[in-house]
Design a protein around this motif. Structure first.
Motif, PDB file in Angstrom:
ATOM      1  N   TYR A 214       0.827  -1.209   0.000  1.00 45.84           N
ATOM      2  CA  TYR A 214       0.000   0.000   0.000  1.00 45.84           C
ATOM      3  C   TYR A 214       0.865   1.264   0.000  1.00 45.84           C
ATOM      4  CZ  TYR A 214      -4.078  -2.914   1.108  1.00 45.84           C
ATOM      5  OH  TYR A 214      -5.085  -3.844   1.078  1.00 45.84           O
ATOM      6  N   MET A 217       1.945   1.777  -3.459  1.00 43.97           N
ATOM      7  CA  MET A 217       0.804   2.194  -4.283  1.00 43.97           C
ATOM      8  C   MET A 217       0.501   3.672  -4.081  1.00 43.97           C
ATOM      9  SD  MET A 217      -1.771  -1.059  -3.795  1.00 43.97           S
ATOM     10  CE  MET A 217      -3.142  -0.192  -4.558  1.00 43.97           C
ATOM     11  N   VAL A 218       0.492   4.113  -2.827  1.00 49.12           N
ATOM     12  CA  VAL A 218       0.207   5.520  -2.532  1.00 49.12           C
ATOM     13  C   VAL A 218       1.283   6.419  -3.133  1.00 49.12           C
ATOM     14  CG1 VAL A 218       0.048   7.235  -0.683  1.00 49.12           C
ATOM     15  CG2 VAL A 218      -1.132   5.035  -0.447  1.00 49.12           C
ATOM     16  N   ARG A 222      -1.189   8.088  -6.314  1.00 52.65           N
ATOM     17  CA  ARG A 222      -2.142   8.294  -5.225  1.00 52.65           C
ATOM     18  C   ARG A 222      -3.584   8.266  -5.707  1.00 52.65           C
ATOM     19  NH1 ARG A 222      -0.451  12.729  -0.920  1.00 52.65           N
ATOM     20  NH2 ARG A 222       1.341  11.298  -1.041  1.00 52.65           N
ATOM     21  N   ALA A 225      -4.607   4.745  -6.308  1.00 54.73           N
ATOM     22  CA  ALA A 225      -4.778   4.060  -5.032  1.00 54.73           C
ATOM     23  C   ALA A 225      -6.134   4.391  -4.419  1.00 54.73           C
ATOM     24  CB  ALA A 225      -3.646   4.442  -4.079  1.00 54.73           C
ATOM     25  N   LEU A 230      -8.353   2.118  -1.590  1.00 59.42           N
ATOM     26  CA  LEU A 230      -7.368   2.179  -0.517  1.00 59.42           C
ATOM     27  C   LEU A 230      -7.582   3.440   0.323  1.00 59.42           C
ATOM     28  CD1 LEU A 230      -4.811   0.880   0.685  1.00 59.42           C
ATOM     29  CD2 LEU A 230      -3.468   2.245  -0.904  1.00 59.42           C
ATOM     30  N   VAL A 232      -6.066   6.087   1.653  1.00 62.40           N
ATOM     31  CA  VAL A 232      -4.787   6.770   1.481  1.00 62.40           C
ATOM     32  C   VAL A 232      -4.407   7.553   2.731  1.00 62.40           C
ATOM     33  CG1 VAL A 232      -3.576   8.570   0.171  1.00 62.40           C
ATOM     34  CG2 VAL A 232      -4.980   6.875  -1.019  1.00 62.40           C
TER      35      VAL A 232
END
Length: 345
Positions: A214, A217-218, A222, A225, A230, A232
């Motif tokens: 994660y 991914m962020v 972003r 994500a 997700l 964030v």
């Protein structure tokens, strides 16, 4: 994909490797730190016979240990394309706090039983975690950019340090902190072992856990994500707290290693920690790099600082050289990001 003449390019051609030169340029962020480390090590080994010794390797490891502990948390933050300028101040206030709470043993007790050293440690860690939580809330709830939020926290933590120490120098810390910060086992300093364990833990979290994925991914995208569901803000808040706790641990062990707790003791660790992460090749734009890159950056800085001492370079010139190397790393970072963007297009 369509060419400028309007003709379609077969998928097989689009996936064809573009050559060694393109690969090297795409990996420039990872290759450059290794080459820098090799060149620096070779130069200092040739310039000073005392540099390339086993004892000096131990010295380098010890010298970069506190920076390494702090840099673990900062790596998480930078991978999310954020920054934490409060790490040195939080390290300082935590180190001062553990000494302050330890000195209060004579006053804070129940039935004349002194407060245990573990209580001082837990209180100090709670303080640094709370400061990290304030950073997290400012970033995610209020929406203050991390640069500004942590700049303010840098001043807040410095103010708390000043209130606690009041211009004095504290020496007493819990025995376990003293042991981990200044003692050895089998000839290996405990602080080196703690730094290695924290770096390993950070690597395992980033590489093999869902939270680590994660984080990448962020930092990588972003918006994507967020669209994938997700949370964030939770990830961003978590990395800010992780950074503060790592800084606090580094601060406590640093106080024991230095032998005292005093104001502004960790000021140089802000630049050192950022440099370790960035020089090692972790992207300032997020999503690229990791603890492995940070370890390489730590060795580059450790070899550079230690080697300059061995060849008797002017201390002011030493600061200049460190700044130039950091600038070179930033340039490589930016150009690597631009090349990656062109390659994707």
């Amino acid at each position: 994909m369509v060419t400028s003449e309007g003709t379609a390019v077969p998928a097989a051609d689009r996936k064809r490797p573009r050559g060694l030169g393109v690969f090297l340029r795409s990996q420039m962020r990872n290759i450059a730190p290794f080459l820098t480390l090799i060149c620096l090590s070779g130069f200092f080994a040739a310039a000073s016979p005392s540099f390339a010794t086993l004892d000096n390797v131990g010295n380098i490891l010890t010298q970069v240990s506190v920076t390494g502990i702090i840099a673990v948390g900062l790596t998480f933050v930078i991978l999310c394309a954020e920054i934490d300028l409060s790490i040195a101040s939080i390290a300082n206030v935590t180190g001062i706090a553990v000494a302050y709470f330890t000195q209060q043993e004579a006053y804070v007790n129940i039935a004349n039983i002194p407060m245990a050293g573990w209580a001082a440690i837990l209180l100090a860690l709670t303080l640094c975690a709370l400061l990290g939580l304030v950073n997290a809330l400012g970033l995610t709830i209020i929406g203050i950019p991390s640069f500004i939020m942590t700049l303010a926290m840098m001043q807040i933590a410095a103010g708390i340090s000043a209130l606690l120490v009041r211009g004095q120098i504290a020496y007493k810390v819990p025995d376990v902190v003293t042991t981990l910060g200044s003692s050895s086992i089998g000839g290996v300093p405990w602080i080196v072992i703690v730094a290695a364990l924290m770096l390993l833990a950070g690597h395992l979290v980033l590489t093999y856990t869902r939270f680590g994925r994660y984080v990448y991914m962020v930092g990588g995208n972003r918006e994507a994500a967020e669209y994938s569901g997700l949370n964030v803000n939770l990830i961003l808040g978590s990395v800010m707290v992780i950074s503060a706790v790592c800084s606090g641990i580094g601060g406590m062990l640093g106080v024991a290693h230095f032998g005292s707790a005093q104001q502004n003791e960790f000021d140089t660790y802000l630049l050192d920690s950022i440099a370790a992460v960035v020089v090692g090749g972790t992207s300032l734009f997020g999503g690229r790099g990791g603890i492995g890159n940070t370890i390489v950056g730590l060795f580059v800085l450790g070899v550079l600082n230690n080697g300059l001492d061995h060849v008797n370079i002017d201390s002011f010139l030493k600061i200049l050289i460190r700044g130039l190397i950091l600038l070179a790393a930033l340039v490589i970072n930016v150009y690597a990001q631009r090349f990656r963007a062109r390659t994707v297009e």
